[in-house]
Motif scaffolding. Sequence first.
Motif, PDB file in Angstrom:
ATOM      1  N   ASP A 242       0.801  -1.114  -0.030  1.00  0.00           N
ATOM      2  CA  ASP A 242      -0.371   0.098   0.098  1.00  0.00           C
ATOM      3  C   ASP A 242       1.131   0.868  -0.229  1.00  0.00           C
ATOM      4  OD1 ASP A 242      -2.269  -1.586   0.070  1.00  0.00           O
ATOM      5  OD2 ASP A 242      -2.521  -1.300   2.603  1.00  0.00           O
ATOM      6  N   HIS A 243       2.198   1.729   0.856  1.00  0.00           N
ATOM      7  CA  HIS A 243       2.840   2.185   0.850  1.00  0.00           C
ATOM      8  C   HIS A 243       4.072   2.842  -0.428  1.00  0.00           C
ATOM      9  CE1 HIS A 243       1.577   2.696   5.823  1.00  0.00           C
ATOM     10  NE2 HIS A 243       2.253   3.931   5.193  1.00  0.00           N
ATOM     11  N   CYS A 244       4.443   1.679  -0.703  1.00  0.00           N
ATOM     12  CA  CYS A 244       4.949   1.639  -1.754  1.00  0.00           C
ATOM     13  C   CYS A 244       4.423   0.970  -3.445  1.00  0.00           C
ATOM     14  CB  CYS A 244       6.646   0.468  -1.300  1.00  0.00           C
ATOM     15  SG  CYS A 244       7.055   1.076  -0.070  1.00  0.00           S
ATOM     16  N   GLY A 245       3.819   0.782  -3.180  1.00  0.00           N
ATOM     17  CA  GLY A 245       3.382  -0.162  -4.981  1.00  0.00           C
ATOM     18  C   GLY A 245       4.426  -0.388  -5.684  1.00  0.00           C
ATOM     19  N   ALA A 246       4.787   0.033  -6.753  1.00  0.00           N
ATOM     20  CA  ALA A 246       5.646  -1.189  -7.471  1.00  0.00           C
ATOM     21  C   ALA A 246       6.850  -1.011  -7.204  1.00  0.00           C
ATOM     22  CB  ALA A 246       5.761  -0.612  -8.774  1.00  0.00           C
ATOM     23  N   SER A 247       7.392  -0.294  -6.171  1.00  0.00           N
ATOM     24  CA  SER A 247       9.535   0.442  -5.952  1.00  0.00           C
ATOM     25  C   SER A 247       9.473  -1.286  -4.970  1.00  0.00           C
ATOM     26  CB  SER A 247       8.206   1.580  -4.762  1.00  0.00           C
ATOM     27  OG  SER A 247       8.198   2.478  -5.427  1.00  0.00           O
TER      28      SER A 247
ATOM     29  N   HIS B 277       0.967  21.966 -32.832  1.00  0.00           N
ATOM     30  CA  HIS B 277       1.823  21.151 -33.369  1.00  0.00           C
ATOM     31  C   HIS B 277       2.312  20.046 -33.606  1.00  0.00           C
ATOM     32  CE1 HIS B 277       3.841  24.032 -29.271  1.00  0.00           C
ATOM     33  NE2 HIS B 277       2.559  24.404 -29.366  1.00  0.00           N
ATOM     34  N   GLY B 278       3.194  19.361 -34.321  1.00  0.00           N
ATOM     35  CA  GLY B 278       3.271  18.221 -34.301  1.00  0.00           C
ATOM     36  C   GLY B 278       2.466  17.241 -34.215  1.00  0.00           C
ATOM     37  N   GLN B 279       2.770  16.375 -32.787  1.00  0.00           N
ATOM     38  CA  GLN B 279       2.567  15.838 -32.369  1.00  0.00           C
ATOM     39  C   GLN B 279       2.032  15.858 -30.868  1.00  0.00           C
ATOM     40  OE1 GLN B 279       1.964  12.453 -33.948  1.00  0.00           O
ATOM     41  NE2 GLN B 279       2.409  13.044 -35.548  1.00  0.00           N
ATOM     42  N   TYR B 280       0.756  15.490 -30.434  1.00  0.00           N
ATOM     43  CA  TYR B 280       0.876  15.144 -28.651  1.00  0.00           C
ATOM     44  C   TYR B 280       0.855  14.287 -28.434  1.00  0.00           C
ATOM     45  CZ  TYR B 280      -1.135  19.762 -30.704  1.00  0.00           C
ATOM     46  OH  TYR B 280      -1.151  20.530 -31.245  1.00  0.00           O
ATOM     47  N   VAL B 281       1.440  14.626 -26.664  1.00  0.00           N
ATOM     48  CA  VAL B 281       1.447  12.570 -25.967  1.00  0.00           C
ATOM     49  C   VAL B 281       0.815  13.516 -24.154  1.00  0.00           C
ATOM     50  CG1 VAL B 281       3.320  11.283 -24.607  1.00  0.00           C
ATOM     51  CG2 VAL B 281       3.020  12.167 -26.278  1.00  0.00           C
ATOM     52  N   LEU B 282      -0.882  12.392 -24.123  1.00  0.00           N
ATOM     53  CA  LEU B 282      -0.756  12.455 -22.838  1.00  0.00           C
ATOM     54  C   LEU B 282      -0.053  11.287 -21.582  1.00  0.00           C
ATOM     55  CD1 LEU B 282      -3.366  13.526 -21.217  1.00  0.00           C
ATOM     56  CD2 LEU B 282      -4.602  11.187 -22.492  1.00  0.00           C
ATOM     57  N   LEU B 283       0.438  11.848 -21.158  1.00  0.00           N
ATOM     58  CA  LEU B 283       0.759  11.486 -19.972  1.00  0.00           C
ATOM     59  C   LEU B 283       0.041  11.056 -18.468  1.00  0.00           C
ATOM     60  CD1 LEU B 283       4.299  13.448 -20.246  1.00  0.00           C
ATOM     61  CD2 LEU B 283       3.594  11.419 -20.984  1.00  0.00           C
ATOM     62  N   GLU B 284       0.212   9.743 -18.594  1.00  0.00           N
ATOM     63  CA  GLU B 284      -0.392   9.444 -17.167  1.00  0.00           C
ATOM     64  C   GLU B 284       0.301   8.949 -15.457  1.00  0.00           C
ATOM     65  OE1 GLU B 284      -4.779   8.091 -15.099  1.00  0.00           O
ATOM     66  OE2 GLU B 284      -2.818   6.475 -15.375  1.00  0.00           O
ATOM     67  N   LEU B 285       0.965   9.901 -14.671  1.00  0.00           N
ATOM     68  CA  LEU B 285       2.179   9.206 -13.422  1.00  0.00           C
ATOM     69  C   LEU B 285       0.619   9.277 -12.235  1.00  0.00           C
ATOM     70  CD1 LEU B 285       4.496   9.960 -14.462  1.00  0.00           C
ATOM     71  CD2 LEU B 285       4.878  11.023 -12.630  1.00  0.00           C
ATOM     72  N   SER B 286       0.333   7.937 -11.765  1.00  0.00           N
ATOM     73  CA  SER B 286       0.182   7.314 -10.654  1.00  0.00           C
ATOM     74  C   SER B 286       1.088   7.306  -9.649  1.00  0.00           C
ATOM     75  CB  SER B 286      -0.143   5.737 -10.654  1.00  0.00           C
ATOM     76  OG  SER B 286      -0.871   5.805 -11.773  1.00  0.00           O
ATOM     77  N   SER B 287       0.813   7.305  -8.387  1.00  0.00           N
ATOM     78  CA  SER B 287       1.890   7.577  -6.857  1.00  0.00           C
ATOM     79  C   SER B 287       1.159   7.064  -5.896  1.00  0.00           C
ATOM     80  CB  SER B 287       2.513   8.839  -6.465  1.00  0.00           C
ATOM     81  OG  SER B 287       2.971   8.465  -5.553  1.00  0.00           O
ATOM     82  N   SER B 288       1.955   6.168  -5.434  1.00  0.00           N
ATOM     83  CA  SER B 288       1.167   4.998  -4.601  1.00  0.00           C
ATOM     84  C   SER B 288       1.883   5.714  -3.100  1.00  0.00           C
ATOM     85  CB  SER B 288       2.241   3.651  -4.186  1.00  0.00           C
ATOM     86  OG  SER B 288       3.668   4.226  -4.026  1.00  0.00           O
ATOM     87  N   GLN B 289       2.635   7.229  -3.339  1.00  0.00           N
ATOM     88  CA  GLN B 289       2.720   7.886  -2.277  1.00  0.00           C
ATOM     89  C   GLN B 289       1.654   8.578  -1.645  1.00  0.00           C
ATOM     90  OE1 GLN B 289       7.510   8.291  -2.699  1.00  0.00           O
ATOM     91  NE2 GLN B 289       6.995   8.830  -1.360  1.00  0.00           N
ATOM     92  N   SER B 290       1.572  10.279  -2.327  1.00  0.00           N
ATOM     93  CA  SER B 290       0.862  11.377  -2.668  1.00  0.00           C
ATOM     94  C   SER B 290       0.700  12.541  -3.702  1.00  0.00           C
ATOM     95  CB  SER B 290       1.005  12.540  -1.414  1.00  0.00           C
ATOM     96  OG  SER B 290       2.747  12.546  -2.108  1.00  0.00           O
ATOM     97  N   GLU B 291      -0.339  12.763  -3.578  1.00  0.00           N
ATOM     98  CA  GLU B 291      -0.504  14.207  -4.626  1.00  0.00           C
ATOM     99  C   GLU B 291       0.892  14.550  -5.269  1.00  0.00           C
ATOM    100  OE1 GLU B 291      -3.546  16.569  -4.990  1.00  0.00           O
ATOM    101  OE2 GLU B 291      -3.970  15.699  -7.009  1.00  0.00           O
ATOM    102  N   ALA B 292       1.153  15.195  -3.704  1.00  0.00           N
ATOM    103  CA  ALA B 292       2.137  15.885  -4.141  1.00  0.00           C
ATOM    104  C   ALA B 292       3.424  15.072  -4.305  1.00  0.00           C
ATOM    105  CB  ALA B 292       2.754  16.698  -2.840  1.00  0.00           C
ATOM    106  N   HIS B 293       3.689  13.727  -3.859  1.00  0.00           N
ATOM    107  CA  HIS B 293       4.648  13.077  -4.708  1.00  0.00           C
ATOM    108  C   HIS B 293       4.730  12.642  -6.615  1.00  0.00           C
ATOM    109  CE1 HIS B 293       6.605   9.251  -5.862  1.00  0.00           C
ATOM    110  NE2 HIS B 293       7.655   9.836  -5.508  1.00  0.00           N
ATOM    111  N   ALA B 294       3.208  13.087  -6.649  1.00  0.00           N
ATOM    112  CA  ALA B 294       3.054  12.198  -7.802  1.00  0.00           C
ATOM    113  C   ALA B 294       3.605  13.762  -9.165  1.00  0.00           C
ATOM    114  CB  ALA B 294       1.844  12.226  -8.802  1.00  0.00           C
ATOM    115  N   ILE B 295       2.940  15.199  -9.079  1.00  0.00           N
ATOM    116  CA  ILE B 295       3.107  16.311  -9.358  1.00  0.00           C
ATOM    117  C   ILE B 295       4.980  16.539  -9.282  1.00  0.00           C
ATOM    118  CG2 ILE B 295       2.268  18.815  -9.057  1.00  0.00           C
ATOM    119  CD1 ILE B 295       0.084  18.419  -7.706  1.00  0.00           C
ATOM    120  N   GLU B 296       5.572  16.583  -7.640  1.00  0.00           N
ATOM    121  CA  GLU B 296       6.580  16.672  -8.242  1.00  0.00           C
ATOM    122  C   GLU B 296       7.955  15.956  -8.946  1.00  0.00           C
ATOM    123  OE1 GLU B 296      10.821  16.290  -4.828  1.00  0.00           O
ATOM    124  OE2 GLU B 296       8.206  15.722  -4.284  1.00  0.00           O
ATOM    125  N   LEU B 297       6.814  14.751  -9.281  1.00  0.00           N
ATOM    126  CA  LEU B 297       7.662  14.059 -10.130  1.00  0.00           C
ATOM    127  C   LEU B 297       7.426  13.858 -11.748  1.00  0.00           C
ATOM    128  CD1 LEU B 297       9.223  11.338 -10.588  1.00  0.00           C
ATOM    129  CD2 LEU B 297       7.121   9.441 -10.474  1.00  0.00           C
TER     130      LEU B 297
END
Lengths: 468, 468
Positions: A242-247, B277-297
């Motif tokens: 839960d805390h670390c996921g794929a880490s 622009h020529g191309q676009y990429v939709l990126l998704e990031l998930s974090s097992s820690q927090s929203e702040a961690h996901a945004i920072e990364l």
Amino acid sequence: MTEFLTACRAALGDAYVLTADAEMAPFLTDWRDRYTGRALAVLRPASTEQVAQLLRACSTHGVPVVPQGGNTGLVLGSIPDSAGTAVVLSLARMNRIRALDTVNRTITVDAGCILQTVQEAASAADCLFPLSLAAEGSCTIGGNLATNAGGTAVLRYGNTRELCLGLEVVTPQGEVWNGLRGLRKDNTGYDLRDLYIGAEGTLGVITGAVLKLYPQPKACITALAALNSPAHALRLLGLMQDHCGASLTGFELMSQYCLRLVAEQFPQLPQPFKYTHGQYVLLELSSSQSEAHAIELLEASIGAALDSDVIEDAVVSASVAQSTGLWQLREHIPLAQARAGKNIKHDISLPISRIADFIALTDAALASAFPGCQLVCFGHLGDGNLHYNVAPPAGMSDIDFLANQDAINRIVHDQVTAFDGSISAEHGIGALKKDELAHTKSALELQLMRAIKQALDPQGIMNPGKIL
Amino acid sequence: MTEFLTACRAALGDAYVLTADAEMAPFLTDWRDRYTGRALAVLRPASTEQVAQLLRACSTHGVPVVPQGGNTGLVLGSIPDSAGTAVVLSLARMNRIRALDTVNRTITVDAGCILQTVQEAASAADCLFPLSLAAEGSCTIGGNLATNAGGTAVLRYGNTRELCLGLEVVTPQGEVWNGLRGLRKDNTGYDLRDLYIGAEGTLGVITGAVLKLYPQPKACITALAALNSPAHALRLLGLMQDHCGASLTGFELMSQYCLRLVAEQFPQLPQPFKYTHGQYVLLELSSSQSEAHAIELLEASIGAALDSDVIEDAVVSASVAQSTGLWQLREHIPLAQARAGKNIKHDISLPISRIADFIALTDAALASAFPGCQLVCFGHLGDGNLHYNVAPPAGMSDIDFLANQDAINRIVHDQVTAFDGSISAEHGIGALKKDELAHTKSALELQLMRAIKQALDPQGIMNPGKIL
């Protein structure tokens, strides 16, 4: 058979068709030195085309074929029986890295490549090939594929099956199937790849593979947690995921008895805890960001586990040397066992939720049937995979103890079946567990397997006497 | 056939053996409304035992069986041909969640469960079932398994195949194989599970499955990057994987033309960039820690991509609503295409390293053969999977354009073959691509598939005319 051997020599040259007993010997005895078979010859091809020529000769003359990689298997899957009518087909000379594609993150290899060679080739390209197991310095990737090997990185990266995108296989008729695809998605008909993987050489000979690579983690941190029981270890697993996921890339259970055995046999290894505890878990965390991130995440998770009384104590490695030391404790369990004497091994898996009950009930059943027997229980808890080994009571001779092997297997495997588990998690069936397979699988499943065997190897020349 | 239908009615009750045209109609036309078949009856069992009874009746009377889930397939795999001799076996009534085990992280379901129902059951237990695709509100898990469905989460979690631990299958002879194992490791013989997965109902009927669950990520953040070319998108993929590892859970490519089509057809959707622009990429990031961690990364990774001129611009979603808005751009591409008129679709995959060259050469080949044709190219770039669709030149009628379908397929699929790709990445073969499969697979691979089909379905009653 003269005609057959002449065809083999024409294909390989005389030097690579071994028929003298002394030359053949290393190919005929299994890794754990329990069985020596006999062979007509040992064939050492250097290319896929040579393998195909040999298979055509075997098919024409009805000669059984036992494919062999590093011959490190634990279930007598890569050596012939005592009839002396089969050939051993050693893939060891086929050891080229064929291609490495850092953008597709794939490596294409001959089946005879040593696992460690593949790991090193990946590492040199700043990639990770995550398959890792005790025999990695000797086993070949073809053998890993044929047995769908597991190891210590399955929790995050899967078994060998999940690490393979494509295969090259020579059929029993000597035709070459080029399935060397480097694709993450491919829904064009039946999944032949996964049929050959794990078939232990009974359907064809794997000669090459396309394997997945991953980005190298920036850091890898290890900890050892001390806790009360297997049930606590399961709570820790849930908490860490839960805390670390794929880490979370490693989660290995070791009982108190395992670490005591290591301490007795290898007193030079540092033991991290002052007091003894019921169970221990070796944790590994990887970070794609930084060492600081890995440490922060691990310490926060361990803090949460301490706060909620899931664990009693923990040490976090502060250096690569300390991390290696913690892994050494785990890796020395099988070595300590071997030094301490004979034991009866079980490579089993269970639904993770049922492990604690399985251990409690099976320990009790064995203690009741064989008072004083010692349970050496450790393994890849994150995969539900236990190495559940039984050692003799103090004072009992190995010979007296091994006389109980069938009775002990019966107790353990019946419990495994009752708990919806598997009698072979990562070692395969080979010749050793063939009877147990027949005992534990449904008649229908055996019949489906036989139908597939008959369809792809109607002559029955591929690794006879293994699995079925 | 009276005797056969009597047996079916005895098994199911009259209400669930449909023979009236009006009742059967919804089961006989495909999702994209391109083909309507005929059937002897539509059978609607409610249990595995009923499926087994029906299959025994079909086997006895030699009646062909077309298994059907949500009937959302795109390759005519789940509807019968025009002969009217087959029955449609609808699994839709078998829609129970059988069990959910939060410690083992598995869910056991009937094959007829709607995918979204499985997702919701997982979510209610604070778990994630990651399979996600456009038809998730209608498709069933049995159909997902039979076609090894892909979707938008494959980059991190794999195809349906990788999400399945165990199966229950009724054989063409009406026997029930109970392979409902919830094990991460199990090396006990041939991998029957993976043989049935992706076989599109041609080897047996999947009636139940044990599926993997994952911890719910704590946060999920989306960004849209603007960049120059597919080659830049590949550089971005590598950079993101190196920085984010398994936290990168989505990576979708969309060409300029795709977003223009969406803007024309759905002007109410906000378009995030001022300039094209020529191309676009939709990126998704998930974090097992927090929203702040996901945004920072995510911000650090995007910063690195901007600094190294891999991307030209980017927006990061600041809210769930914005994230949904970005995903809507991606999800509206097929809808915009449908509104704009007919097009010729290709669901292909390639080694990721070869995608940029494939797009450049195939675009050029089509432009040369069909001047003015429009390429609608988007897809799951992280999996090497493109939806490479061809729309008519401005002013050409749909009928005139579709007359070129075979010639256009030939150009695209020959390029796919030349680049070691697959003509069906995630949709399967069905009846639609059967001829293309025969054209692109080796004779040996087709022969191996036919041998397996013959071994498991010797009467040839399972979904005839599909795949082979």
